[in-house]
Design an enzyme around this catalytic site. Structure first.
Site, PDB file in Angstrom:
ATOM      1  N   HIS A  65      -2.012  -1.075  -4.540  1.00  0.00           N
ATOM      2  CA  HIS A  65      -3.447  -0.997  -4.805  1.00  0.00           C
ATOM      3  C   HIS A  65      -3.875   0.458  -4.705  1.00  0.00           C
ATOM      4  O   HIS A  65      -3.116   1.313  -4.245  1.00  0.00           O
ATOM      5  CB  HIS A  65      -4.261  -1.902  -3.869  1.00  0.00           C
ATOM      6  CG  HIS A  65      -4.190  -1.518  -2.421  1.00  0.00           C
ATOM      7  ND1 HIS A  65      -4.671  -2.308  -1.413  1.00  0.00           N
ATOM      8  CD2 HIS A  65      -3.694  -0.416  -1.794  1.00  0.00           C
ATOM      9  CE1 HIS A  65      -4.479  -1.729  -0.251  1.00  0.00           C
ATOM     10  NE2 HIS A  65      -3.890  -0.576  -0.455  1.00  0.00           N
ATOM     11  N   SER A 120       0.834  -1.199   0.000  1.00  0.00           N
ATOM     12  CA  SER A 120       0.000   0.000   0.000  1.00  0.00           C
ATOM     13  C   SER A 120       0.875   1.258   0.000  1.00  0.00           C
ATOM     14  O   SER A 120       1.741   1.411  -0.843  1.00  0.00           O
ATOM     15  CB  SER A 120      -0.950  -0.039   1.199  1.00  0.00           C
ATOM     16  OG  SER A 120      -1.919   0.978   1.117  1.00  0.00           O
TER      17      SER A 120
END
Length: 219
Positions: A141, A116
Site C-alpha cells: 500500500h 507495507s
C-alpha cells in the site's frame, strides 16, 4: 518464568591439523566449541531475521550485521527471513539500500507476512533470490503519514517530504517488479493482499518454496 534465548555450540571454522584418532578428534571438538546464543549462531551462517516492526533500532541492528558480515566475507550469500507487518519509511529504505549496497547476494524469504515497508525489503532482494513459503502473504500500500504539525511552514515541509518518500517507494515497486507505473499506483491506493503465488506473478518474488528442498521457480 521465561526460558530465554537458548545457547548452541559453535565450532571455529578455521581447520586445525587432523588428530591421530577419533577420540582425540571428539575431545578436540568439545574443547574448541564455543557456546553462543541461537541468534548469534544463525548470524554466523548469514541467516538474518526481520520479525518485528521496522523501527530505527531494528533496522540499524540488521544494517550493522549485514555490513559486518560483508566485511568478514564479501562472497558469502546473506539470507534475510521476513515476517513483519511493516513500520517506518526511513528505516525501511535504509535496510532496502543496504541490501543493494553489500557485495554478496541477499536472498529475501517471506514466511508469515511481509506487509507495507516489509514488502519493500522483500522485493529489494537479489533478483532470482526473492522467495516465499506457500502460506506466506504479501501486502502493499502507499506510505501513510502521521498527523502533521499545526504550523503552516512545518505542514508544507512535511507534506513535500512525504510526497518525495511516496514517489520513492512507488519507483522501487515499478523498478523491481517491472510492472507499469499505472498498475503500481492503482494497487498502492488500497491495501493489496497477495498469496505467495500471486506475489510471484506480480513480480515481488521470484519463486515459491513447495516442500522442504523442492523449490518451484518462476518461468
Amino acid at each position: 518464568m521465561p526460558v530465554g534465548v537458548p545457547k548452541v555450540p559453535f565450532l571455529n571454522p578455521n581447520p586445525d591439523p587432523e588428530p591421530d584418532s577419533v577420540e582425540e578428534e571428539l575431545d578436540s571438538m568439545e574443547e574448541k566449541a564455543t557456546w553462543v546464543d541461537l541468534y548469534n549462531r544463525l548470524y554466523r551462517q548469514r541467516w538474518l531475521f526481520l520479525g518485528k516492526d521496522l523501527e530505527e533500532e531494528v533496522a540499524n541492528n540488521i544494517v550493522g550485521l549485514m555490513i559486518h558480515l560483508n566485511i568478514e566475507d564479501p562472497f558469502w550469500t546473506q539470507t534475510l527471513y521476513i515476517n513483519c507487518l511493516g513500520g517506518l519509511i526511513i528505516p525501511g529504505l535504509a535496510l532496502y539500500d543496504t541490501i543493494g549496497f553489500v557485495e554478496p547476494d541477499v536472498k529475501t524469504i517471506c514466511l508469515g507476512i511481509a506487509a507495507s515497508m516489509a514488502s519493500v525489503v522483500l522485493v529489494g532482494g537479489t533478483v532470482t533470490e526473492r522467495c516465499a513459503f506457500p502460506n506466506a502473504r504479501v501486502m502493499i500500500h502507499q506510505p501513510r503519514a502521521k498527523e502533521f504539525d499545526d504550523r503552516f511552514s512545518d505542514l508544507n515541509l512535511e507534506g513535500h517530504l512525504f510526497l518525495q518518500l511516496r514517489n520513492c517507494v512507488t519507483q522501487i515497486y515499478i523498478h523491481r517488479t517491472n510492472k507499469p507505473a499505472w498498475v503500481i499506483i492503482a494497487d498502492l491506493e488500497r491495501d493489496t493482499f497477495m498469496s505467495a503465488t500471486e506475489a510471484r506473478t506480480y513480480g515481488i518474488i521470484d519463486g515459491v518454496y513447495a516442500f522442504e528442498e523442492e523449490y518451484e521457480e518462476w518461468s
